[in-house]
Design a protein around this motif. Structure first.
Motif, PDB file in Angstrom:
ATOM      1  N   ILE A 140       0.832  -1.210   0.000  1.00 36.92           N
ATOM      2  CA  ILE A 140       0.000   0.000   0.000  1.00 36.92           C
ATOM      3  C   ILE A 140       0.866   1.258   0.000  1.00 36.92           C
ATOM      4  CG2 ILE A 140      -1.897   1.200   1.153  1.00 36.92           C
ATOM      5  CD1 ILE A 140      -2.659  -1.460   2.478  1.00 36.92           C
ATOM      6  N   LYS A 141       0.552   2.150  -0.932  1.00 36.98           N
ATOM      7  CA  LYS A 141       1.237   3.444  -1.001  1.00 36.98           C
ATOM      8  C   LYS A 141       0.210   4.531  -0.660  1.00 36.98           C
ATOM      9  CE  LYS A 141       4.317   2.153  -4.800  1.00 36.98           C
ATOM     10  NZ  LYS A 141       4.623   2.480  -6.202  1.00 36.98           N
ATOM     11  N   PRO A 142       0.644   5.764  -0.514  1.00 36.56           N
ATOM     12  CA  PRO A 142      -0.351   6.830  -0.359  1.00 36.56           C
ATOM     13  C   PRO A 142      -1.305   6.807  -1.553  1.00 36.56           C
ATOM     14  CG  PRO A 142       1.838   7.649   0.134  1.00 36.56           C
ATOM     15  CD  PRO A 142       2.013   6.275  -0.426  1.00 36.56           C
ATOM     16  N   MET A 143      -2.597   6.908  -1.275  1.00 32.98           N
ATOM     17  CA  MET A 143      -3.611   6.725  -2.316  1.00 32.98           C
ATOM     18  C   MET A 143      -4.267   8.051  -2.697  1.00 32.98           C
ATOM     19  SD  MET A 143      -3.910   3.363  -2.920  1.00 32.98           S
ATOM     20  CE  MET A 143      -5.538   3.224  -3.670  1.00 32.98           C
ATOM     21  N   ILE A 144      -4.838   8.058  -3.900  1.00 36.26           N
ATOM     22  CA  ILE A 144      -5.632   9.213  -4.327  1.00 36.26           C
ATOM     23  C   ILE A 144      -6.711   8.703  -5.282  1.00 36.26           C
ATOM     24  CG2 ILE A 144      -4.224   9.837  -6.370  1.00 36.26           C
ATOM     25  CD1 ILE A 144      -4.608  12.838  -5.157  1.00 36.26           C
ATOM     26  N   THR A 145      -7.862   9.353  -5.322  1.00 43.87           N
ATOM     27  CA  THR A 145      -8.880   8.950  -6.298  1.00 43.87           C
ATOM     28  C   THR A 145      -8.759   9.828  -7.539  1.00 43.87           C
ATOM     29  OG1 THR A 145     -10.535  10.429  -5.334  1.00 43.87           O
ATOM     30  CG2 THR A 145     -10.530   8.132  -4.575  1.00 43.87           C
ATOM     31  N   TYR A 146      -9.145   9.263  -8.665  1.00 41.24           N
ATOM     32  CA  TYR A 146      -9.085  10.002  -9.941  1.00 41.24           C
ATOM     33  C   TYR A 146     -10.457  10.127 -10.586  1.00 41.24           C
ATOM     34  CZ  TYR A 146      -9.243   5.163 -11.390  1.00 41.24           C
ATOM     35  OH  TYR A 146      -9.625   3.851 -11.526  1.00 41.24           O
ATOM     36  N   LEU A 181     -14.284  10.277 -15.954  1.00 40.60           N
ATOM     37  CA  LEU A 181     -13.005  10.964 -16.207  1.00 40.60           C
ATOM     38  C   LEU A 181     -13.249  12.324 -16.847  1.00 40.60           C
ATOM     39  CD1 LEU A 181     -10.469   8.268 -17.423  1.00 40.60           C
ATOM     40  CD2 LEU A 181     -10.924   9.104 -15.134  1.00 40.60           C
ATOM     41  N   ASP A 182     -14.248  12.380 -17.712  1.00 39.82           N
ATOM     42  CA  ASP A 182     -14.583  13.631 -18.370  1.00 39.82           C
ATOM     43  C   ASP A 182     -14.990  14.677 -17.325  1.00 39.82           C
ATOM     44  OD1 ASP A 182     -14.947  14.923 -20.867  1.00 39.82           O
ATOM     45  OD2 ASP A 182     -17.108  14.964 -20.400  1.00 39.82           O
ATOM     46  N   LYS A 233      -7.745  12.169 -18.383  1.00 43.28           N
ATOM     47  CA  LYS A 233      -7.760  11.222 -19.505  1.00 43.28           C
ATOM     48  C   LYS A 233      -7.212   9.879 -19.022  1.00 43.28           C
ATOM     49  CE  LYS A 233      -8.569  13.890 -23.326  1.00 43.28           C
ATOM     50  NZ  LYS A 233      -9.298  14.866 -22.554  1.00 43.28           N
ATOM     51  N   PRO A 234      -7.659   8.784 -19.644  1.00 48.83           N
ATOM     52  CA  PRO A 234      -7.077   7.487 -19.282  1.00 48.83           C
ATOM     53  C   PRO A 234      -5.561   7.523 -19.463  1.00 48.83           C
ATOM     54  CG  PRO A 234      -8.955   7.177 -20.747  1.00 48.83           C
ATOM     55  CD  PRO A 234      -8.694   8.650 -20.686  1.00 48.83           C
ATOM     56  N   GLY A 235      -4.828   6.887 -18.571  1.00 53.70           N
ATOM     57  CA  GLY A 235      -3.371   6.805 -18.705  1.00 53.70           C
ATOM     58  C   GLY A 235      -2.612   7.993 -18.139  1.00 53.70           C
ATOM     59  N   MET A 236      -3.338   9.019 -17.730  1.00 54.92           N
ATOM     60  CA  MET A 236      -2.683  10.234 -17.246  1.00 54.92           C
ATOM     61  C   MET A 236      -2.073  10.040 -15.851  1.00 54.92           C
ATOM     62  SD  MET A 236      -4.908  13.684 -17.223  1.00 54.92           S
ATOM     63  CE  MET A 236      -4.469  15.002 -16.132  1.00 54.92           C
ATOM     64  N   LYS A 237      -0.975  10.747 -15.582  1.00 49.95           N
ATOM     65  CA  LYS A 237      -0.399  10.764 -14.228  1.00 49.95           C
ATOM     66  C   LYS A 237      -0.984  11.953 -13.473  1.00 49.95           C
ATOM     67  CE  LYS A 237       3.702   8.152 -13.966  1.00 49.95           C
ATOM     68  NZ  LYS A 237       3.797   7.339 -12.792  1.00 49.95           N
ATOM     69  N   PRO A 293     -21.807  21.882  -6.868  1.00 48.92           N
ATOM     70  CA  PRO A 293     -22.055  21.561  -8.271  1.00 48.92           C
ATOM     71  C   PRO A 293     -20.781  21.724  -9.104  1.00 48.92           C
ATOM     72  CG  PRO A 293     -23.747  23.030  -7.411  1.00 48.92           C
ATOM     73  CD  PRO A 293     -22.702  22.924  -6.350  1.00 48.92           C
ATOM     74  N   GLY A 294     -20.402  20.700  -9.821  1.00 47.31           N
ATOM     75  CA  GLY A 294     -19.235  20.777 -10.706  1.00 47.31           C
ATOM     76  C   GLY A 294     -17.897  20.633 -10.001  1.00 47.31           C
ATOM     77  N   ALA A 295     -17.890  20.467  -8.679  1.00 41.22           N
ATOM     78  CA  ALA A 295     -16.629  20.350  -7.930  1.00 41.22           C
ATOM     79  C   ALA A 295     -15.938  19.038  -8.271  1.00 41.22           C
ATOM     80  CB  ALA A 295     -16.906  20.414  -6.439  1.00 41.22           C
ATOM     81  N   ARG A 296     -14.600  19.073  -8.328  1.00 42.19           N
ATOM     82  CA  ARG A 296     -13.828  17.867  -8.647  1.00 42.19           C
ATOM     83  C   ARG A 296     -13.032  17.441  -7.424  1.00 42.19           C
ATOM     84  NH1 ARG A 296     -11.847  20.525 -14.294  1.00 42.19           N
ATOM     85  NH2 ARG A 296     -13.272  19.406 -15.681  1.00 42.19           N
ATOM     86  N   THR A 297     -13.457  16.327  -6.839  1.00 40.92           N
ATOM     87  CA  THR A 297     -12.890  15.873  -5.574  1.00 40.92           C
ATOM     88  C   THR A 297     -11.835  14.795  -5.777  1.00 40.92           C
ATOM     89  OG1 THR A 297     -15.011  16.288  -4.534  1.00 40.92           O
ATOM     90  CG2 THR A 297     -13.484  14.851  -3.340  1.00 40.92           C
TER      91      THR A 297
END
Ligand code: SF4
Lengths: 474, 200
Positions: A285-291, A323-324, A329-333, A438-442
């Protein structure tokens, strides 16, 4: 006698009656309520003309919609004010203990329950809030319910529930530096998906779980619901008892010592059978983040966004839509991606340990200019502790403003909303579309990762800061 | 708590083919400040249904006049997230009486059954077939028979049995109320309480 899991033992001892081919009538020891999911339940009682059956077993708080600034002033938003007033009225009318706004012990329901000694091993707890699973950290059956069920519990102190299946999740191995309980649970959810435990009640086991503090255990149990589980629980042990011993008071318990002796017996039999058994190696387990836009869409912070959804489907409309929404985008870092907001708080990471962890990363550094930070303690008690430990000062001198307790930006019912299109690294539990406004990206993450983003203005691996001191020594 | 009866429903469907539709999507938190159960239908799927300007988003299915009906056909893991019963009230208030998916979140399922909204689980394959069918032919009708526990696509004759807890089925068929049921058990509950304190 047939061997039983911890969950079976607590559940079975609370069954008032089993209905043939139907649910169990389960007795509820503690009922927590808040302003948002209770008014319609009280209306129901009024319409029936019946009282609250056991008012002493319910406690109330105002947390979901309250402002986190100027709490001494009347709430500006009329609807929210009305809800908080209704709660006060209902509590007075029915004789329910209220830890409402401006009460010296106010806070998020799942933070104050344990602080006030209401959450105890071996009992049943429900609340009209899905993160009631938090209390399972004490070896408790605790789960979220809907408003009709809130009415049911107010009316009868019981609930009709089919018994869920049982899952065991074992985490063994060596946890890496900079990896927190939040990362552990986010990792598990990313492995089994946002619906992977639906229909189950989870018992968390293993050396890594046992090594966690009560705060860490609460973070794990809290997010059980994010993989669909009804709840999660952990065997009570010395860590649990030590936490309870330190509390100023435990309502209803006169002789803590003998209670603790009883609670020591609360554990799954060694040959108890689980319907599903999963094992994880903490070392991975490494530090995690959601995408993405559900908590199952998480990855190690230095990973790339997958090219397909969990079923390997590249063209999945749900995956691409998600993702949109996030602008990815898929594959992005994600490392280095700019961030606009940081939220430290919620019933997942709004306890004193979380504020200490955040401070550990700040460690004399300053907030990045591009970051707006919402630093919100989970309760008045946490707020006081922060001040007493000098954390409030430390946060201030780093350029952060510490707010007053509440759910705040976790669900953005009050004015603490993340604006349209902005990125927020958040220590809360849900990254749903619009959850933080509304529209927030978490982007969900641990307090360490949130702090690293707050001082760099970008998505940053917190291990850079956590390991630094060590490297210097080498 | 609902005293809604449910027996047989025949209706066209509204397709919403997304997975993991959570309760924040169904009814965003900012609409949860009401203290009654009514009127939530106006804000059902609000952030998908309306543009920021408040105008209707013509691409969203609820704004497409081709689709109407009392059955919502949606993707896997519907209703995940928050325990807010407001999500069910909103769907019901809008006019839906059944939701069809291949998988529901637990709390949503309970909340739905407690309010007379029937959640119907069908296989992934049938769900795919139904969704495509409805999208191509919006007048596709389905029939739900709760007594027999059957779900039928009328135009193709596909018919499957769906599962429901027998107790809940009985409540829905008769319009019975859970709380009345428990209130009649007061003696038993008090008896349990007394026993328990003796045991301590
Ligand atoms: S902090 Fe968030 S998840 Fe926790 S109770 Fe409040 S709104 Fe729910």
């Amino acid at each position: 006698m047939k061997s039983k899991t911890l969950f079976d033992k607590i559940w079975d001892s609370h069954v008032v009656r089993s209905i043939e081919n139907g649910p169990d009538v389960l007795y509820i020891d503690r009922h927590y309520i808040h302003e948002v999911t209770s008014p319609q339940a009280f209306n129901g009682l009024k319409e029936r003309g019946i009282p609250v059956f056991r008012p002493g077993k319910t406690i109330a708080t105002a947390d979901h919609n309250i402002p986190t600034k100027n709490q001494h002033l009347p709430i500006k938003d009329e609807l929210s004010r009305n809800q908080v007033e209704k709660l006060t009225e209902n509590c007075q009318k029915y004789g329910i203990e209220l830890y409402g706004l401006n009460h010296p012990k106010n806070g998020i329901v799942h933070v104050i329950g344990p602080e006030l000694g209401y959450t105890l091993p071996g009992i049943t707890i429900v609340c009209g809030d899905s993160h009631t699973s938090t209390h399972g950290a004490f070896g408790t059956i605790a789960f979220g319910i809907g408003t009709s069920e809130v009415e049911m519990v107010l009316a009868t102190q019981c609930i009709l529930q089919p018994k869920p299946r049982k899952m065991r999740i074992t985490v063994d191995g060596e946890l890496q530096k900079g990896v927190t309980s939040k990362d552990i649970i986010m990792y598990i959810i990313s492995e089994i998906s946002a619906s992977g435990a639906t229909g189950y009640f989870v018992e968390y086991c293993g050396s890594v779980i046992r090594s966690l503090s009560m705060e860490g255990r609460m973070t794990i149990c809290n997010m059980s619901i994010e993989m669909g589980a009804r709840g999660g629980l952990i065997t009570p042990d010395e860590t649990t008892f030590e936490y309870l011993r330190k509390l100023p008071a435990i309502p209803g318990i006169d002789d803590l010592k003998s209670s603790i002796n009883e609670w020591r017996k609360l554990r799954s039999d060694s040959d108890a059978v689980f319907d599903r058994d999963l094992k994880f190696d903490a070392g991975l387990i490494k530090p995690m983040i959601t995408y993405g836009t559900n908590p199952g869409m998480g990855m190690a912070i230095d990973d790339s966004i997958p090219l397909s959804d969990e079923n390997g489907n590249k063209a999945s409309s749900s995956f691409l839509k998600s993702l949109d929404y996030m602008g990815f985008k898929p594959g992005m870092k994600l490392l280095g991606h700019p961030v606009d907001y940081v939220f430290l708080g919620s019933c997942t990471n709004g306890r004193i340990e979380d504020f200490r962890a955040f401070a550990q990363v700040i460690n004399g550094r300053k907030k990045a200019d591009n970051i707006t930070a919402l630093i919100v303690p989970g309760s008045k008690k946490v707020e006081e502790q922060m001040a007493a430990e000098g954390l409030t000062e430390l946060y201030k001198s780093a350029g952060f403003e510490v707010r007053q307790p509440g759910c705040s930006s976790c669900l953005a019912m009050n004015e603490d909303k993340i604006p349209q299109g902005k990125y927020a690294v958040s220590t809360s539990n849900r990254n749903f579309e619009g959850r933080q406004g509304p529209g927030a990206r978490t982007l969900l993450a641990s307090p360490f990762t949130a702090a690293a983003a707050a001082i760099t203005g970008r998505i940053t691996d917190p291990r850079v800061f956590i390991n630094k001191e060590q490297k210097v020594k080498k | 708590m609902a005293k809604v009866k449910f027996d047989i429903l025949e209706s066209t469907c509204v397709p919403l083919p997304f997975e993991n539709v959570d309760t924040d999507q169904i009814i965003p938190a900012r609409f949860l400040s009401a203290t009654s159960r009514l009127g939530f239908g106006d804000n059902l799927f609000c952030d998908w249904r309306y543009a920021k300007t408040g105008e209707k988003n013509s691409e969203f299915v609820l704004n497409n006049p081709d689709f109407s009906g009392k059955v919502l056909v949606t993707g896997k893991n519907f209703g995940s997230g928050s325990s807010r019963e407001h999500a069910v009230w909103a769907i019901f208030d809008y006019g839906f009486r059944a939701v069809v998916s291949s998988f529901f979140a637990d709390i949503f399922m309970n909340n739905a059954l407690n309010n007379g909204l029937l959640p119907i689980v069908i296989s992934d394959d049938l769900l795919k077939k139904l969704t495509t069918l409805v999208q191509n032919k919006p007048n596709t009708k389905v029939k739900i028979d709760l007594e027999k526990q059957t779900f039928t696509i009328l135009s193709t004759g596909d018919s499957v049995k769906f599962a429901i807890n027998p107790y809940k089925k009985d409540c829905l068929l008769k319009g019975l109320d859970d709380i009345d049921f428990l209130l009649n058990m007061k003696n038993l509950i008090t008896g349990y309480e007394n026993n328990k304190s003796l045991a301590k």
